[in-house]
Scaffold this motif. Structure first.
Motif, PDB file in Angstrom:
ATOM      1  N   SER A  74       0.808  -1.118  -0.020  1.00 35.18           N
ATOM      2  CA  SER A  74      -0.061   0.091  -0.252  1.00 35.18           C
ATOM      3  C   SER A  74       0.876   1.336   0.178  1.00 35.18           C
ATOM      4  O   SER A  74       0.448   2.381  -0.670  1.00 35.18           O
ATOM      5  CB  SER A  74      -0.821  -0.096   1.256  1.00 35.18           C
ATOM      6  OG  SER A  74      -0.195   0.097   2.372  1.00 35.18           O
ATOM      7  N   LYS A  75       2.126   1.175   0.370  1.00 32.27           N
ATOM      8  CA  LYS A  75       2.732   2.537   0.582  1.00 32.27           C
ATOM      9  C   LYS A  75       3.096   3.117  -0.754  1.00 32.27           C
ATOM     10  O   LYS A  75       2.804   4.228  -0.712  1.00 32.27           O
ATOM     11  CB  LYS A  75       4.261   2.074   1.146  1.00 32.27           C
ATOM     12  CG  LYS A  75       5.122   3.313   1.530  1.00 32.27           C
ATOM     13  CD  LYS A  75       6.241   2.855   2.470  1.00 32.27           C
ATOM     14  CE  LYS A  75       7.189   3.931   2.538  1.00 32.27           C
ATOM     15  NZ  LYS A  75       8.513   3.690   3.425  1.00 32.27           N
ATOM     16  N   ARG A  78      -0.321   4.722  -1.978  1.00 31.55           N
ATOM     17  CA  ARG A  78      -0.671   6.055  -1.192  1.00 31.55           C
ATOM     18  C   ARG A  78       0.412   7.048  -1.624  1.00 31.55           C
ATOM     19  O   ARG A  78       0.000   8.218  -1.471  1.00 31.55           O
ATOM     20  CB  ARG A  78      -0.453   5.379   0.460  1.00 31.55           C
ATOM     21  CG  ARG A  78      -1.264   4.482   0.745  1.00 31.55           C
ATOM     22  CD  ARG A  78      -1.209   4.066   2.063  1.00 31.55           C
ATOM     23  NE  ARG A  78      -1.121   5.183   3.352  1.00 31.55           N
ATOM     24  CZ  ARG A  78      -0.912   4.946   4.598  1.00 31.55           C
ATOM     25  NH1 ARG A  78      -0.652   3.811   5.040  1.00 31.55           N
ATOM     26  NH2 ARG A  78      -1.167   6.030   5.296  1.00 31.55           N
ATOM     27  N   GLU A  83      -4.174   8.543  -1.311  1.00 31.61           N
ATOM     28  CA  GLU A  83      -4.156   7.910   0.068  1.00 31.61           C
ATOM     29  C   GLU A  83      -5.089   6.976   0.431  1.00 31.61           C
ATOM     30  O   GLU A  83      -4.776   6.015   0.991  1.00 31.61           O
ATOM     31  CB  GLU A  83      -4.220   9.083   0.953  1.00 31.61           C
ATOM     32  CG  GLU A  83      -3.993   8.825   2.550  1.00 31.61           C
ATOM     33  CD  GLU A  83      -2.876   8.589   2.946  1.00 31.61           C
ATOM     34  OE1 GLU A  83      -2.534   7.878   4.223  1.00 31.61           O
ATOM     35  OE2 GLU A  83      -1.775   8.871   2.391  1.00 31.61           O
ATOM     36  N   THR A  84      -6.209   7.533   0.043  1.00 27.95           N
ATOM     37  CA  THR A  84      -7.439   6.317   0.346  1.00 27.95           C
ATOM     38  C   THR A  84      -7.273   4.917  -0.371  1.00 27.95           C
ATOM     39  O   THR A  84      -7.763   4.096   0.253  1.00 27.95           O
ATOM     40  CB  THR A  84      -8.876   7.181   0.221  1.00 27.95           C
ATOM     41  OG1 THR A  84      -8.701   8.292   0.700  1.00 27.95           O
ATOM     42  CG2 THR A  84     -10.058   6.233   0.658  1.00 27.95           C
ATOM     43  N   GLY A  86      -4.854   3.588  -1.337  1.00 33.14           N
ATOM     44  CA  GLY A  86      -3.647   2.856  -0.943  1.00 33.14           C
ATOM     45  C   GLY A  86      -3.973   2.199   0.395  1.00 33.14           C
ATOM     46  O   GLY A  86      -3.935   1.097   0.826  1.00 33.14           O
ATOM     47  N   ILE A  87      -4.802   2.885   1.413  1.00 35.10           N
ATOM     48  CA  ILE A  87      -5.455   2.304   2.426  1.00 35.10           C
ATOM     49  C   ILE A  87      -6.260   1.090   2.036  1.00 35.10           C
ATOM     50  O   ILE A  87      -6.544   0.078   2.764  1.00 35.10           O
ATOM     51  CB  ILE A  87      -5.966   3.337   3.361  1.00 35.10           C
ATOM     52  CG1 ILE A  87      -5.074   4.441   3.607  1.00 35.10           C
ATOM     53  CG2 ILE A  87      -6.843   2.730   4.430  1.00 35.10           C
ATOM     54  CD1 ILE A  87      -5.818   5.411   4.604  1.00 35.10           C
TER      55      ILE A  87
END
Length: 332
Positions: A74-75, A78, A83-84, A86-87
């Protein structure tokens, strides 16, 4: 649990499964026979506890591996995409890894995964019926994260609410309004309606509508409005389909309607729209060009004498006072 296959103990006696041994042990204890307690503990309970400990250790290691994979995968999403999103990708990786590890451990320990899968399917169907709205929000959240009609930080108008996107979750989206109110909107309400991404483009067109009196000279009005918009020449975006324009848009009921337009950076839209409105008013006043109020002309036609006599309201005479200053007597 242990496999239900019968094995040999090495002494020529077959050993039953753990389930069958447990049932026999409970029956013997119920009847008062406790002679087989040590044998049950040694041959069945201790090996099962050992296998359970190994299974828990494997699940714990699987949890660590799932957390590590989730963070690593996910890094970059993101950092480079959103960002969302990736989460969301991190959570999917974590739960899929944990589901595989737990399933493998249960299968190795002899759990009936076929029956368990059937139970999970039935439970999932019941839960789906009970939480239709929640699952609809979840599906809408997944679609929004995949197709990305907006991202965190954009100013949008969705589900009848205008605000800056603060967070996009799997079930809800959080918006901050211009007057600093936080509103949480279900994702299904957003995906099911029209989404206006106000801050998507770098440039926006400011438009001020104004109506002037019919008596005003057209060329003088155009010159005054052009002078007003040219006050912001340094902030107007030049180029094809950009720049500024002064347009006579309509001949209204009580005014000649004009549109004053100019292209500006999106982040300066509200400030420049207010400033342009002020300059339009100042330049019209300076050139003595009035902005009329809505007017309505009413024409009355008088009827002929006969009709006037028919519809004439009767006149009532007021009481007269005596000339000597005394009031007239009242009837008792």
């Amino acid at each position: 649990m242990i496999e239900s296959v019968v094995t040999d103990t090495g002494k020529g006696e077959p050993r039953v499964s753990f389930t069958e041994a447990t049932e026999d042990f409970i029956g013997d204890v119920t009847n008062g026979d406790v002679s087989g307690v040590m044998e049950y503990i040694t041959l069945y309970l201790v090996p099962q506890l050992f296998l359970a400990a190994i299974g828990l250790a494997v699940i714990f290691l699987g949890y660590l591996v799932a957390s590590y994979l989730s963070r690593i995968i996910s890094k970059p999403v993101r950092r480079r995409v959103d960002e969302t999103l990736g989460i969301f990708v991190g959570r999917i990786v974590f739960y899929c890894t944990m589901f595989g590890v737990v399933g493998a451990v249960l299968s190795k320990m002899g759990a009936p995964l076929g029956g368990l899968a059937a139970m999970l399917a039935a439970a999932g169907f019941a839960i789906g019926l009970a939480f239709q709205g929640t699952l609809s929000n979840f599906a809408s959240g997944v679609l929004m994260l995949v197709f990305r009609p907006f991202k965190v930080g954009d100013v949008v108008n969705a589900a009848g609410v205008m605000g800056k996107v603060n967070e996009i979750d799997l079930f809800t989206t959080t918006l901050d309004t211009p007057d600093n109110r936080r509103i949480v909107v279900p994702n299904s309400s957003i995906s099911g309606g029209t989404i206006e991404n106000i801050s998507h483009h770098a440039h926006r067109r400011v438009e001020v509508a104004v109506g002037v009196a019919y008596a005003a000279d057209i060329d003088a009005t155009r010159a005054a409005l052009t002078a007003a918009v040219m006050k912001f020449e340094s902030e107007i975006i030049p180029g094809e389909s950009r720049g500024h324009a002064v347009i006579m848009s309509n001949l209204g009921a009580s005014s000649v309607d004009w549109l004053v337009r100019m292209w500006v950076p999106s982040k300066e839209f509200f400030r420049l729209k207010e400033a342009l409105t002020v300059e339009v008013k100042r330049h019209l006043d300076a050139n003595e060009i009035s902005i009329p109020f809505p007017q309505l002309d009413v024409h009355l036609s008088r009827a002929d004498g006969a009709d006037e006599a028919v519809f004439q309201r009767p006149r009532v005479r007021p009481l007269r006072r005596a000339f000597d200053g005394h009031a007239m007597p009242h009837a008792s």
